[in-house]
Scaffold this motif. Structure first.
Motif, short mmCIF file in Angstrom:
data_model
loop_
_atom_site.label_atom_id
_atom_site.label_comp_id
_atom_site.label_asym_id
_atom_site.label_seq_id
_atom_site.Cartn_x
_atom_site.Cartn_y
_atom_site.Cartn_z
N ALA A 113 25.65 72.44 89.08
CA ALA A 113 27.14 72.18 89.48
C ALA A 113 27.41 70.90 89.20
CB ALA A 113 27.08 72.59 91.13
N VAL A 114 26.48 69.94 89.02
CA VAL A 114 27.12 68.37 88.59
C VAL A 114 26.26 67.85 87.47
CG1 VAL A 114 27.34 67.98 90.97
CG2 VAL A 114 25.24 67.42 89.96
N VAL A 115 26.65 66.64 86.83
CA VAL A 115 26.00 65.84 85.79
C VAL A 115 25.94 64.46 86.77
CG1 VAL A 115 26.25 64.42 83.70
CG2 VAL A 115 27.03 66.82 83.80
N LYS A 116 24.77 64.15 86.84
CA LYS A 116 24.42 62.94 87.74
C LYS A 116 24.21 61.78 86.90
CE LYS A 116 22.13 63.69 91.67
NZ LYS A 116 22.82 63.02 92.81
N MET A 117 24.90 60.63 87.26
CA MET A 117 24.63 59.29 86.69
C MET A 117 23.75 58.57 87.76
SD MET A 117 27.56 58.27 84.33
CE MET A 117 26.74 56.62 83.78
N THR A 118 22.50 58.43 87.51
CA THR A 118 21.86 57.80 88.54
C THR A 118 21.50 56.14 87.94
OG1 THR A 118 20.84 59.61 89.46
CG2 THR A 118 19.60 57.38 89.87
N PHE A 119 22.09 55.18 88.79
CA PHE A 119 21.96 54.09 88.46
C PHE A 119 20.67 53.35 89.05
CE2 PHE A 119 26.02 54.72 87.03
CZ PHE A 119 26.19 53.81 86.05
N ALA A 120 19.73 52.65 88.38
CA ALA A 120 18.39 52.41 88.80
C ALA A 120 18.41 51.45 89.94
CB ALA A 120 17.62 51.99 87.75
N LYS A 121 19.60 50.37 89.93
CA LYS A 121 19.52 49.45 90.69
C LYS A 121 20.94 49.40 91.38
CE LYS A 121 16.47 46.36 88.16
NZ LYS A 121 16.09 45.80 87.07
N GLY A 122 21.41 50.42 91.64
CA GLY A 122 22.85 50.71 91.90
C GLY A 122 23.11 50.05 93.03
N ALA A 123 22.37 50.20 94.17
CA ALA A 123 22.67 49.41 95.47
C ALA A 123 23.03 47.83 95.18
CB ALA A 123 21.58 49.59 96.28
N ALA A 124 22.48 47.29 94.43
CA ALA A 124 22.96 45.82 94.18
C ALA A 124 24.00 45.61 93.38
CB ALA A 124 21.69 45.22 93.49
N LEU A 125 24.67 46.87 92.75
CA LEU A 125 25.80 46.55 92.11
C LEU A 125 27.15 46.62 92.91
CD1 LEU A 125 25.05 49.01 89.09
CD2 LEU A 125 24.86 46.28 89.26
#
Length: 141
Positions: free
Chosen positions: A75-87
């Motif tokens: 149901a989704v295409v997921k883009m996971t950012f490795a350091k996303g919490a810091a962005l």
């Protein structure tokens, strides 16, 4: 002239870029189209991006470390950012993995529009963060 660098070939001799091409074709629906579109935006945002194929079939984009992955689910295409919490995410693109301390993700569903300008800014910010964390090369004596 900048060129897109691709990583080493897998055990079958196919480059990561060719494997990603294959995944996009194999999906054959909106998910393949979306993965291809995301890939294009990543390359526009960072022409020096390196494409990888990891964890038995996950497209990964790197520059001084992992920028993001492109996973496809029913149901989704997921883009996971490795350091996303810091962005910083002023456009509020992150909508998944918000409880984690490190990663953040964007789940894109069929028919959803992508804020291309905000996504490219997020990709550039991830590249800048990776570059800022890069360890200096050791000097030979």
């Amino acid at each position: 002239m900048k060129k897109v660098v691709t990583a080493k070939k897998d055990g079958d001799g196919a480059s990561p870029s060719k494997l990603i091409d294959g995944r996009i074709r194999e999906l054959g629906d909106w998910r393949g189209e979306m993965l291809g579109r995301i890939r294009g935006l990543i390359k526009q945002a960072d022409p020096d991006v390196v494409e990888e194929w990891k964890w038995r079939g996950v497209p990964v984009w790197e520059h001084d470390g992992i920028i993001c992955t492109g996973e496809t689910y029913k149901a989704v295409v997921k883009m996971t950012f490795a350091k996303g919490a810091a962005l910083e995410d002023p456009a509020g693109l992150f909508n998944s993995g918000l409880d984690g301390n490190v990663r953040r993700a964007i789940d894109i569903r069929e028919g959803e529009k992508i804020n291309e300008k905000a996504l490219k800014a997020l990709i550039r910010a991830a590249v800048e963060l990776n570059a800022s964390k890069k360890k200096p090369a050791k000097r030979s004596t």
